[in-house]
Design a protein around this motif. Structure first.
Motif, PDB file in Angstrom:
ATOM      1  N   ALA A  81       0.869  -1.179   0.000  1.00 53.38           N
ATOM      2  CA  ALA A  81       0.000   0.000   0.000  1.00 53.38           C
ATOM      3  C   ALA A  81       0.907   1.230   0.000  1.00 53.38           C
ATOM      4  O   ALA A  81       1.965   1.228   0.636  1.00 53.38           O
ATOM      5  CB  ALA A  81      -0.886  -0.008   1.229  1.00 53.38           C
ATOM      6  N   PHE A  82       0.509   2.254  -0.748  1.00 42.81           N
ATOM      7  CA  PHE A  82       1.290   3.493  -0.758  1.00 42.81           C
ATOM      8  C   PHE A  82       0.375   4.666  -1.040  1.00 42.81           C
ATOM      9  O   PHE A  82      -0.713   4.511  -1.571  1.00 42.81           O
ATOM     10  CB  PHE A  82       2.436   3.431  -1.776  1.00 42.81           C
ATOM     11  CG  PHE A  82       2.004   3.392  -3.222  1.00 42.81           C
ATOM     12  CD1 PHE A  82       1.890   4.561  -3.968  1.00 42.81           C
ATOM     13  CD2 PHE A  82       1.720   2.186  -3.839  1.00 42.81           C
ATOM     14  CE1 PHE A  82       1.501   4.529  -5.300  1.00 42.81           C
ATOM     15  CE2 PHE A  82       1.329   2.142  -5.173  1.00 42.81           C
ATOM     16  CZ  PHE A  82       1.217   3.312  -5.904  1.00 42.81           C
ATOM     17  N   ASP A  83       0.848   5.838  -0.647  1.00 44.29           N
ATOM     18  CA  ASP A  83       0.124   7.076  -0.907  1.00 44.29           C
ATOM     19  C   ASP A  83       0.884   7.922  -1.907  1.00 44.29           C
ATOM     20  O   ASP A  83       2.116   7.992  -1.861  1.00 44.29           O
ATOM     21  CB  ASP A  83      -0.036   7.900   0.379  1.00 44.29           C
ATOM     22  CG  ASP A  83      -0.963   7.254   1.379  1.00 44.29           C
ATOM     23  OD1 ASP A  83      -1.912   6.567   0.956  1.00 44.29           O
ATOM     24  OD2 ASP A  83      -0.739   7.448   2.588  1.00 44.29           O
ATOM     25  N   THR A  84       0.137   8.554  -2.800  1.00 43.81           N
ATOM     26  CA  THR A  84       0.692   9.623  -3.621  1.00 43.81           C
ATOM     27  C   THR A  84       0.462  10.897  -2.825  1.00 43.81           C
ATOM     28  O   THR A  84      -0.662  11.192  -2.416  1.00 43.81           O
ATOM     29  CB  THR A  84      -0.018   9.706  -4.985  1.00 43.81           C
ATOM     30  OG1 THR A  84       0.183   8.471  -5.690  1.00 43.81           O
ATOM     31  CG2 THR A  84       0.520  10.858  -5.819  1.00 43.81           C
ATOM     32  N   LEU A  85       1.536  11.622  -2.590  1.00 39.46           N
ATOM     33  CA  LEU A  85       1.467  12.831  -1.779  1.00 39.46           C
ATOM     34  C   LEU A  85       1.411  14.081  -2.643  1.00 39.46           C
ATOM     35  O   LEU A  85       2.135  14.175  -3.637  1.00 39.46           O
ATOM     36  CB  LEU A  85       2.679  12.914  -0.849  1.00 39.46           C
ATOM     37  CG  LEU A  85       2.878  11.727   0.094  1.00 39.46           C
ATOM     38  CD1 LEU A  85       4.164  11.895   0.885  1.00 39.46           C
ATOM     39  CD2 LEU A  85       1.680  11.567   1.009  1.00 39.46           C
ATOM     40  N   LEU A  86       0.577  15.024  -2.255  1.00 39.52           N
ATOM     41  CA  LEU A  86       0.527  16.338  -2.877  1.00 39.52           C
ATOM     42  C   LEU A  86       1.521  17.207  -2.124  1.00 39.52           C
ATOM     43  O   LEU A  86       1.466  17.318  -0.898  1.00 39.52           O
ATOM     44  CB  LEU A  86      -0.881  16.924  -2.776  1.00 39.52           C
ATOM     45  CG  LEU A  86      -1.105  18.282  -3.428  1.00 39.52           C
ATOM     46  CD1 LEU A  86      -0.940  18.197  -4.950  1.00 39.52           C
ATOM     47  CD2 LEU A  86      -2.478  18.815  -3.059  1.00 39.52           C
ATOM     48  N   LEU A  87       2.464  17.797  -2.840  1.00 41.05           N
ATOM     49  CA  LEU A  87       3.489  18.643  -2.238  1.00 41.05           C
ATOM     50  C   LEU A  87       2.973  20.074  -2.185  1.00 41.05           C
ATOM     51  O   LEU A  87       2.822  20.725  -3.221  1.00 41.05           O
ATOM     52  CB  LEU A  87       4.772  18.573  -3.069  1.00 41.05           C
ATOM     53  CG  LEU A  87       5.295  17.174  -3.375  1.00 41.05           C
ATOM     54  CD1 LEU A  87       6.515  17.240  -4.264  1.00 41.05           C
ATOM     55  CD2 LEU A  87       5.585  16.433  -2.087  1.00 41.05           C
ATOM     56  N   LEU A  88       2.699  20.525  -0.983  1.00 40.35           N
ATOM     57  CA  LEU A  88       2.147  21.861  -0.806  1.00 40.35           C
ATOM     58  C   LEU A  88       3.263  22.901  -0.801  1.00 40.35           C
ATOM     59  O   LEU A  88       4.414  22.597  -0.472  1.00 40.35           O
ATOM     60  CB  LEU A  88       1.339  21.912   0.492  1.00 40.35           C
ATOM     61  CG  LEU A  88       0.219  20.868   0.580  1.00 40.35           C
ATOM     62  CD1 LEU A  88      -0.428  20.890   1.958  1.00 40.35           C
ATOM     63  CD2 LEU A  88      -0.812  21.098  -0.507  1.00 40.35           C
ATOM     64  N   ARG A  89       2.936  24.109  -1.157  1.00 40.29           N
ATOM     65  CA  ARG A  89       3.934  25.173  -1.291  1.00 40.29           C
ATOM     66  C   ARG A  89       4.583  25.566   0.033  1.00 40.29           C
ATOM     67  O   ARG A  89       5.685  26.102   0.043  1.00 40.29           O
ATOM     68  CB  ARG A  89       3.319  26.389  -1.967  1.00 40.29           C
ATOM     69  CG  ARG A  89       2.920  26.093  -3.408  1.00 40.29           C
ATOM     70  CD  ARG A  89       2.536  27.349  -4.169  1.00 40.29           C
ATOM     71  NE  ARG A  89       2.130  26.993  -5.509  1.00 40.29           N
ATOM     72  CZ  ARG A  89       2.958  26.744  -6.522  1.00 40.29           C
ATOM     73  NH1 ARG A  89       4.254  26.819  -6.331  1.00 40.29           N
ATOM     74  NH2 ARG A  89       2.494  26.439  -7.717  1.00 40.29           N
ATOM     75  N   ASN A  90       3.921  25.283   1.155  1.00 36.10           N
ATOM     76  CA  ASN A  90       4.488  25.641   2.458  1.00 36.10           C
ATOM     77  C   ASN A  90       5.428  24.560   3.003  1.00 36.10           C
ATOM     78  O   ASN A  90       5.896  24.651   4.131  1.00 36.10           O
ATOM     79  CB  ASN A  90       3.369  25.934   3.467  1.00 36.10           C
ATOM     80  CG  ASN A  90       2.546  24.711   3.818  1.00 36.10           C
ATOM     81  OD1 ASN A  90       2.784  23.615   3.323  1.00 36.10           O
ATOM     82  ND2 ASN A  90       1.548  24.906   4.662  1.00 36.10           N
ATOM     83  N   GLY A  91       5.675  23.515   2.218  1.00 44.36           N
ATOM     84  CA  GLY A  91       6.562  22.438   2.632  1.00 44.36           C
ATOM     85  C   GLY A  91       5.850  21.235   3.218  1.00 44.36           C
ATOM     86  O   GLY A  91       6.463  20.196   3.444  1.00 44.36           O
ATOM     87  N   ASP A  92       4.560  21.371   3.486  1.00 45.70           N
ATOM     88  CA  ASP A  92       3.760  20.254   3.990  1.00 45.70           C
ATOM     89  C   ASP A  92       3.345  19.342   2.832  1.00 45.70           C
ATOM     90  O   ASP A  92       3.491  19.696   1.662  1.00 45.70           O
ATOM     91  CB  ASP A  92       2.506  20.751   4.711  1.00 45.70           C
ATOM     92  CG  ASP A  92       2.811  21.439   6.028  1.00 45.70           C
ATOM     93  OD1 ASP A  92       3.902  21.211   6.593  1.00 45.70           O
ATOM     94  OD2 ASP A  92       1.952  22.214   6.490  1.00 45.70           O
ATOM     95  N   THR A  93       2.784  18.193   3.197  1.00 42.15           N
ATOM     96  CA  THR A  93       2.221  17.280   2.195  1.00 42.15           C
ATOM     97  C   THR A  93       0.809  16.911   2.636  1.00 42.15           C
ATOM     98  O   THR A  93       0.447  17.027   3.802  1.00 42.15           O
ATOM     99  CB  THR A  93       3.051  15.993   2.073  1.00 42.15           C
ATOM    100  OG1 THR A  93       3.057  15.308   3.312  1.00 42.15           O
ATOM    101  CG2 THR A  93       4.467  16.281   1.604  1.00 42.15           C
TER     102      THR A  93
END
Length: 100
Positions: A81-93
């Motif tokens: 199982a894995f997640d595709t992460l959205l990379l947010l502009r503030n450095g969070d995901t």
């Protein structure tokens, strides 16, 4: 390319990843760019297509590491199982899509 050139190329690759917002924790073996977004790792094509349709205000997508069963990492019926992460502009995901 000689073996002496490899450290220079690796430094350039890591510099490009860092500039795009890819930290070591988010990194994988592949880095690409499409339509203003960075794509890091074995991101499923459907996730990239969704990103390009929805156009979130983000840096891009990442699948850290090399999970078994992700695109290009197929091993028969075995799947992690894995997640595709959205990379947010503030450095969070944020989880963009979960794959089981």
């Amino acid at each position: 390319m000689t073996s002496a050139d490899q450290p220079v190329h690796a430094d350039l690759l890591w510099a490009a990843k860092e500039k795009a917002g890819i930290t070591p924790e988010l990194s994988s073996c592949h880095t690409g760019f499409i339509d203003g977004y960075v794509i890091e790792g074995h991101v499923p094509a459907a996730d990239i297509q969704r990103l390009l349709v929805e156009r979130p205000d983000a840096l891009g997508l990442a699948v850290p590491g090399m999970p078994i069963g992700s695109p290009g990492m197929e091993m028969g019926n075995q799947r992690d199982a894995f997640d595709t992460l959205l990379l947010l502009r503030n450095g969070d995901t944020a989880v963009f899509e979960s794959h089981t």
